[in-house]
Design an enzyme around this catalytic site. Structure first.
Site, PDB file in Angstrom:
ATOM      1  N   CYS A 155      16.635   2.293  25.045  1.00  0.00           N
ATOM      2  CA  CYS A 155      17.869   3.011  24.732  1.00  0.00           C
ATOM      3  C   CYS A 155      19.038   2.379  25.468  1.00  0.00           C
ATOM      4  CB  CYS A 155      17.729   4.478  25.098  1.00  0.00           C
ATOM      5  SG  CYS A 155      17.151   4.755  26.773  1.00  0.00           S
ATOM      6  N   GLU A 186      18.874  13.472  25.062  1.00  0.00           N
ATOM      7  CA  GLU A 186      18.971  12.086  25.550  1.00  0.00           C
ATOM      8  C   GLU A 186      18.742  11.205  24.332  1.00  0.00           C
ATOM      9  OE1 GLU A 186      19.749  11.265  28.546  1.00  0.00           O
ATOM     10  OE2 GLU A 186      19.464  13.153  29.603  1.00  0.00           O
TER      11      GLU A 186
HETATM   12  P1  NAD Z   1      12.649   9.931  17.135  1.00  0.00           P
HETATM   13  O1  NAD Z   1      13.916  10.698  17.133  1.00  0.00           O
HETATM   14  O2  NAD Z   1      12.127   9.412  15.859  1.00  0.00           O
HETATM   15  O3  NAD Z   1      11.460  10.824  17.734  1.00  0.00           O
HETATM   16  C1  NAD Z   1      11.512  11.345  19.043  1.00  0.00           C
HETATM   17  C2  NAD Z   1      10.534  12.495  19.165  1.00  0.00           C
HETATM   18  O4  NAD Z   1      10.983  13.565  18.342  1.00  0.00           O
HETATM   19  C3  NAD Z   1       9.112  12.188  18.709  1.00  0.00           C
HETATM   20  O5  NAD Z   1       8.216  12.809  19.588  1.00  0.00           O
HETATM   21  C4  NAD Z   1       9.047  12.834  17.329  1.00  0.00           C
HETATM   22  O6  NAD Z   1       7.754  13.200  16.943  1.00  0.00           O
HETATM   23  C5  NAD Z   1       9.907  14.052  17.540  1.00  0.00           C
HETATM   24  N1  NAD Z   1      10.476  14.641  16.330  1.00  0.00           N
HETATM   25  C6  NAD Z   1      10.683  14.047  15.129  1.00  0.00           C
HETATM   26  N2  NAD Z   1      11.252  14.934  14.273  1.00  0.00           N
HETATM   27  C7  NAD Z   1      11.417  16.093  14.964  1.00  0.00           C
HETATM   28  C8  NAD Z   1      11.972  17.363  14.639  1.00  0.00           C
HETATM   29  N3  NAD Z   1      12.478  17.623  13.439  1.00  0.00           N
HETATM   30  N4  NAD Z   1      11.994  18.297  15.595  1.00  0.00           N
HETATM   31  C9  NAD Z   1      11.513  18.046  16.838  1.00  0.00           C
HETATM   32  N5  NAD Z   1      10.969  16.875  17.192  1.00  0.00           N
HETATM   33  C10 NAD Z   1      10.929  15.896  16.266  1.00  0.00           C
HETATM   34  O7  NAD Z   1      12.852   8.770  18.208  1.00  0.00           O
HETATM   35  P2  NAD Z   1      11.845   7.609  18.591  1.00  0.00           P
HETATM   36  O8  NAD Z   1      11.836   6.611  17.488  1.00  0.00           O
HETATM   37  O9  NAD Z   1      10.561   8.169  19.069  1.00  0.00           O
HETATM   38  O10 NAD Z   1      12.567   6.977  19.870  1.00  0.00           O
HETATM   39  C11 NAD Z   1      13.553   6.003  19.784  1.00  0.00           C
HETATM   40  C12 NAD Z   1      14.915   6.626  20.009  1.00  0.00           C
HETATM   41  O11 NAD Z   1      14.931   7.279  21.267  1.00  0.00           O
HETATM   42  C13 NAD Z   1      16.014   5.590  20.082  1.00  0.00           C
HETATM   43  O12 NAD Z   1      17.164   6.066  19.432  1.00  0.00           O
HETATM   44  C14 NAD Z   1      16.256   5.457  21.568  1.00  0.00           C
HETATM   45  O13 NAD Z   1      17.526   4.960  21.910  1.00  0.00           O
HETATM   46  C15 NAD Z   1      16.063   6.860  22.014  1.00  0.00           C
HETATM   47  N6  NAD Z   1      15.778   6.933  23.439  1.00  0.00           N
HETATM   48  C16 NAD Z   1      16.710   7.493  24.253  1.00  0.00           C
HETATM   49  C17 NAD Z   1      16.483   7.550  25.620  1.00  0.00           C
HETATM   50  C18 NAD Z   1      17.488   8.180  26.538  1.00  0.00           C
HETATM   51  O14 NAD Z   1      17.135   8.457  27.669  1.00  0.00           O
HETATM   52  N7  NAD Z   1      18.719   8.426  26.131  1.00  0.00           N
HETATM   53  C19 NAD Z   1      15.288   7.044  26.146  1.00  0.00           C
HETATM   54  C20 NAD Z   1      14.372   6.472  25.303  1.00  0.00           C
HETATM   55  C21 NAD Z   1      14.629   6.439  23.929  1.00  0.00           C
END
Ligand code: NAD
Length: 526
Positions: free
Chosen positions: A278, A244
């Protein structure tokens, strides 16, 4: 009061802090867990999963409803924690909790109806066999969450995962770990017997360890860049993933739309939660005939949106400090390409806040039209008609949600939009509808959470056939008589070969008579 977490300490005792983005106050200190602690959590989850699956639909339903009741009862505490850890206004935090509770309620009540064993139709060739399908739990699912909706987003996945009979190891964002712990601790109060929902705390390295820990599926919500890393890590053990990811949602305003309602929803959909959604409306395509009226109303409403940390503020700070630089870059790029600001301007970024910005005359290749801005910035574009609006809206790598304000053509536009979800005459409402699937296309990811599709996403479809009586001659056997297959072939041709065969020129296909527009055949027979 700051939380000091006593989850399994990390090797070397490493910890990290979660702080309030508005004032920098400490919210909690947590262990920076690595592969060892993650592996232990997954091993515990394996045992818990067997117990949880054994409870059956009824047992799980009772416990999930108790969990829902506990979260609803403690919504005040949860809202306060979300407000402190993300900076978002209490009203936004409350809406998150409300939606999470609604989703939990839905899956708890509907999981059995969606996933229980059911008979499937048999076929002539195997008429002596019955068929059934059932949806079995996968086992242990790793859920990795973002910070922007720390209750609603992970709960949307976790609710389906649990209701389908799996255990969860949840890695919340390092920015909102206290909220993640609250959710898991509350669950442990209503399900004290086994660690069915555990939290592992840490950053991307902890998330990576979870991807490599041999879980049965990973449900990831976050940015497309991290999504790629998650998928690559999961590929090592062929662990399936749901992604997502981000969005660049468009709104289309057609010439017969309620312009005031569209403007109000564009401002709320684009600037609510300071644009850190998002599904935030980031681009608005407005048909020429109503453009001037729409833009004037949007500017009037957006100018009233006030950022701040006080109780009366409409939007809070930008939670992720480095996002401020992204917003600044998108604005500078838009202005350099000739965009004009009707509200706000280059000085809108005032860390940790961003004032509302409404842009017009933005070319389609500007960053603010192509990449996720994640700030209270709305770009409004004039288009000739709804077809041009759809074409431009779809010319995006993302495809998460979309909104349409229209009357006559509303459904047609909604269908034509390349997105996982579209709302007509509202914004974001599909996210609050627990019976609907939620997920994106393209850079917005794949797989679905929420609704029946979400329940099946975290289940294994299991097919069973059962011979009801033996036939005198078995076809699937070395002992079949020599004449059996030729007879079956004749039967197959009688049944299947006539349909859809291209007839010689001038002839109708056999078995089908040409029909006149009145519905009667040309020969006069019905
Ligand atoms: P991010 O990708 O920086 O981090 C998301 C999660 O992934 C965090 O828990 C982080 O610690 C973890 N993570 C980071 N590196 C990783 C790796 N190499 N392997 C596994 N996990 C890892 O995103 P964010 O800044 O926390 O969230 C914002 C983003 O999320 C935006 O792009 C937003 O649009 C998206 N988002 C999407 C939805 C949806 O339902 N489609 C909902 C909410 C947010």
């Amino acid at each position: 009061m700051a939380v000091t977490d006593d989850r399994a300490p990390a090797a070397g005792g490493a910890t990290f802090d979660s702080t309030s983005p508005a004032g920098g106050e400490l919210v909690g200190t947590f262990p920076l867990q690595g592969p060892e602690q993650v592996a232990e959590a997954v091993a515990r989850a394996r045992r818990a999963a067997a117990w949880w699956a054994g409870l059956g639909f009824g047992g799980r339903r009772r416990r999930l409803l108790a969990y829902k009741a506990l979260l609803a009862g403690r919504s005040g505490d949860l809202v306060d924690l979300v407000h402190r850890e993300t900076g978002k206004p209490a009203a936004d935090a409350f809406i998150e909790v409300l939606l999470a509770v609604e989703h939990l309620d839905w899956v708890a009540r509907k999981a059995e109806r969606v996933l229980r064993p059911r008979r499937a139709a048999s076929t002539l060739v195997l008429a002596n066999h019955g068929a059934s399908v059932e949806y079995q739990p996968l086992g242990v699912v790793g859920v990795i969450g973002p910070w922007n909706y720390p209750v609603f987003t992970p709960t949307g996945a976790i609710a389906s995962v649990l209701a389908a009979g799996n255990a969860v190891v949840f890695k919340p964002s390092e920015l909102t770990t206290a909220v993640g712990c609250f959710l898991a601790d509350a669950f442990a109060e209503v399900v004290p017997e086994q660690p069915v929902l555990q939290v592992v705390t840490g950053d991307g390295t902890t998330g990576n360890a979870l991807c490599l820990a041999g879980v049965d599926k990973v449900s990831f919500t976050g940015s497309p860049a991290t999504g790629r890393k998650v998928m690559a890590a999961c590929a090592e053990r062929l662990t399936p993933v749901v992604l997502e990811l981000g969005g660049k949602d468009a709104m289309i305003v057609d010439d017969d739309a309620d312009v005031d309602a569209a403007a109000e929803q564009a401002v709320w959909g684009g600037m609510g939660n300071a644009g850190q959604t998002c599904l935030a409306i980031e681009r608005v395509y407005v048909v020429d005939r109503v453009y001037d009226r729409f833009v004037a109303r949007v500017a009037e409403l957006a100018a009233r949106v006030r950022p701040g940390a006080d109780a009366g503020a409409d939007i809070g700070p930008i939670t992720l400090p480095r996002q401020l630089e992204v917003i600044r870059r998108h604005l500078a790029d838009a202005f350099a390409r000739g965009a004009r600001a009707l509200v706000g301007g280059p000085e809108a970024v005032r860390p940790p806040f961003v004032d509302p910005v409404v842009l017009v005359d933005v070319p389609e290749d500007a960053l603010v039209m192509r990449e996720e801005t994640f700030g209270p910035v709305l770009a409004v574009v004039r288009v000739r008609d709804a077809d041009e609006a759809v074409e431009r809206a779809n010319a995006s790598a993302y495809g998460l949600g979309a909104a349409v304000f229209a009357r006559r053509r509303a459904d047609r536009i909604a269908r034509a939009l390349r997105s996982g979800m579209t709302s007509v005459n509202s914004v974001l409402t599909f996210a609050g509808m627990p019976s609907l699937p939620f997920g994106g296309v393209g850079e917005s990811g794949f797989g679905r959470v929420h609704g029946p599709d979400g329940l099946r996403e975290f289940s294994r479809a299991k097919a069973i056939t059962r011979q009801r009586f033996p036939l005198p001659f078995a076809m699937l056997s070395f002992d079949r008589p020599a004449r059996l297959l030729p007879a079956v072939e004749r039967a197959m041709k009688l049944r299947h070969a006539r349909f859809g065969r291209t007839p010689p020129a001038g002839q109708a296909p056999r078995g089908r008579r040409p029909r006149s527009r009145s519905g009667r055949s040309r020969q006069g027979r019905p």
